[in-house]
Scaffold this motif. Sequence first.
Motif, PDB file in Angstrom:
ATOM      1  N   GLN A 143     -20.945 -39.766  20.074  1.00  0.00           N
ATOM      2  CA  GLN A 143     -19.535 -39.442  20.292  1.00  0.00           C
ATOM      3  C   GLN A 143     -18.731 -39.513  18.996  1.00  0.00           C
ATOM      4  O   GLN A 143     -17.778 -38.754  18.806  1.00  0.00           O
ATOM      5  CB  GLN A 143     -18.937 -40.400  21.327  1.00  0.00           C
ATOM      6  N   SER A 144     -19.134 -40.384  18.093  1.00  0.00           N
ATOM      7  CA  SER A 144     -18.339 -40.638  16.888  1.00  0.00           C
ATOM      8  C   SER A 144     -18.192 -39.417  15.989  1.00  0.00           C
ATOM      9  O   SER A 144     -17.214 -39.300  15.243  1.00  0.00           O
ATOM     10  CB  SER A 144     -18.970 -41.779  16.074  1.00  0.00           C
ATOM     11  N   GLY A 145     -19.182 -38.517  16.020  1.00  0.00           N
ATOM     12  CA  GLY A 145     -19.166 -37.369  15.132  1.00  0.00           C
ATOM     13  C   GLY A 145     -19.537 -37.698  13.703  1.00  0.00           C
ATOM     14  O   GLY A 145     -19.516 -36.824  12.823  1.00  0.00           O
ATOM     15  N   ARG A 146     -19.896 -38.959  13.434  1.00  0.00           N
ATOM     16  CA  ARG A 146     -20.200 -39.386  12.071  1.00  0.00           C
ATOM     17  C   ARG A 146     -21.678 -39.236  11.722  1.00  0.00           C
ATOM     18  O   ARG A 146     -22.061 -39.530  10.580  1.00  0.00           O
ATOM     19  CB  ARG A 146     -19.755 -40.840  11.878  1.00  0.00           C
ATOM     20  N   ILE A 147     -22.493 -38.812  12.702  1.00  0.00           N
ATOM     21  CA  ILE A 147     -23.927 -38.665  12.427  1.00  0.00           C
ATOM     22  C   ILE A 147     -24.331 -37.259  12.853  1.00  0.00           C
ATOM     23  O   ILE A 147     -24.915 -37.050  13.933  1.00  0.00           O
ATOM     24  CB  ILE A 147     -24.762 -39.726  13.174  1.00  0.00           C
ATOM     25  N   PRO A 148     -24.055 -36.263  12.042  1.00  0.00           N
ATOM     26  CA  PRO A 148     -24.306 -34.881  12.459  1.00  0.00           C
ATOM     27  C   PRO A 148     -25.775 -34.563  12.703  1.00  0.00           C
ATOM     28  O   PRO A 148     -26.077 -33.574  13.375  1.00  0.00           O
ATOM     29  CB  PRO A 148     -23.744 -34.058  11.287  1.00  0.00           C
ATOM     30  N   ASP A 149     -26.686 -35.373  12.170  1.00  0.00           N
ATOM     31  CA  ASP A 149     -28.108 -35.095  12.332  1.00  0.00           C
ATOM     32  C   ASP A 149     -28.720 -35.733  13.575  1.00  0.00           C
ATOM     33  O   ASP A 149     -29.942 -35.796  13.696  1.00  0.00           O
ATOM     34  CB  ASP A 149     -28.883 -35.533  11.086  1.00  0.00           C
ATOM     35  N   VAL A 150     -27.887 -36.224  14.504  1.00  0.00           N
ATOM     36  CA  VAL A 150     -28.408 -36.643  15.811  1.00  0.00           C
ATOM     37  C   VAL A 150     -28.690 -35.383  16.624  1.00  0.00           C
ATOM     38  O   VAL A 150     -27.798 -34.548  16.827  1.00  0.00           O
ATOM     39  CB  VAL A 150     -27.412 -37.552  16.548  1.00  0.00           C
ATOM     40  N   THR A 151     -29.915 -35.249  17.099  1.00  0.00           N
ATOM     41  CA  THR A 151     -30.335 -34.012  17.769  1.00  0.00           C
ATOM     42  C   THR A 151     -30.308 -34.098  19.289  1.00  0.00           C
ATOM     43  O   THR A 151     -30.395 -33.074  19.969  1.00  0.00           O
ATOM     44  CB  THR A 151     -31.750 -33.630  17.319  1.00  0.00           C
ATOM     45  N   GLY A 152     -30.217 -35.291  19.843  1.00  0.00           N
ATOM     46  CA  GLY A 152     -30.196 -35.468  21.289  1.00  0.00           C
ATOM     47  C   GLY A 152     -30.119 -36.940  21.615  1.00  0.00           C
ATOM     48  O   GLY A 152     -30.261 -37.798  20.737  1.00  0.00           O
ATOM     49  N   VAL A 153     -29.888 -37.250  22.888  1.00  0.00           N
ATOM     50  CA  VAL A 153     -29.800 -38.643  23.330  1.00  0.00           C
ATOM     51  C   VAL A 153     -30.527 -38.791  24.656  1.00  0.00           C
ATOM     52  O   VAL A 153     -30.373 -37.950  25.553  1.00  0.00           O
ATOM     53  CB  VAL A 153     -28.329 -39.101  23.502  1.00  0.00           C
TER      54      VAL A 153
END
Length: 283
Positions: free
Chosen positions: A109-119
Amino acid sequence: METITTPAGNTLAFDRIAGGDAGTVILVGGAFSYRKFPKMVELAEKLAAEYRLTVVNYDRRGRGDSTDTPGVYDVENEIDDLAALVAAVGPAALYGWSSGAGLALRAAQSGRIPDVTGVVAFEPPFVVNHENFVPATDLAIELHRLIDSGDRSKTVRFYMKKAMGIPGFFVETMRFTPFWKNLQATAAATAHDWAVMAPFMRGEALRAEDWSGVKVPTLVAAGAKSDALLRTGARAIAEVLPNARHIELAKLSHNPNIAILTPPTGEFLSGTGEYADFSPVTH
């Protein structure tokens, strides 16, 4: 064991299990969890061996071989830790268990980790009504006092009863089991779990606007044998996420059978099989 030093100067310890070319997933444990926790190790090994995933299993701050900043409990710091870890290992999905699922979602949610691909969020303990247990809003005062006192046994008992809602009889019985010492070892880190979850354990409905930043495909999973509070919370967060799929797995509880939990997790993350569908859900 590998380590990185975060921009804030903390050391994060992690194990990396290379499985193949299906992507990378970071395991985010919940309260009392750590990277050597047997079920986290089992999940890591099965995801790597059966789904060709590279799995990063790390100690959150204040657990295992990772360092901490005593007395400083802010979810933003743990999001920064995850950002540093993703920067070190490359684009990755996040798998979170319990309050670790809450952290994974808040990081996305933070938008600070653009390289998160999924949860993948397994039973994040959102408390969205007053039908079951609701923790006290001022719980942090006593929790921090107990942590400062150094009484780890009392801290564990307090957190389990007052933050997690585990009946006192079961908590007192746990004191005589071999794994009680492992619970005590991570007692001080429970303040981080509370910092992650406290705003969303007030018995209030979740708001879509608070989670609109979770743009990545998300699988929210719960066990059919888990408490109603956890099953309700899982459904509630799936309903407000922009791109989520909710499943409830038979014969599974909050202390999961990893053999049951692995297939949907592995298929979702690797893009294979029944649970590979990342298409948005219409609410």
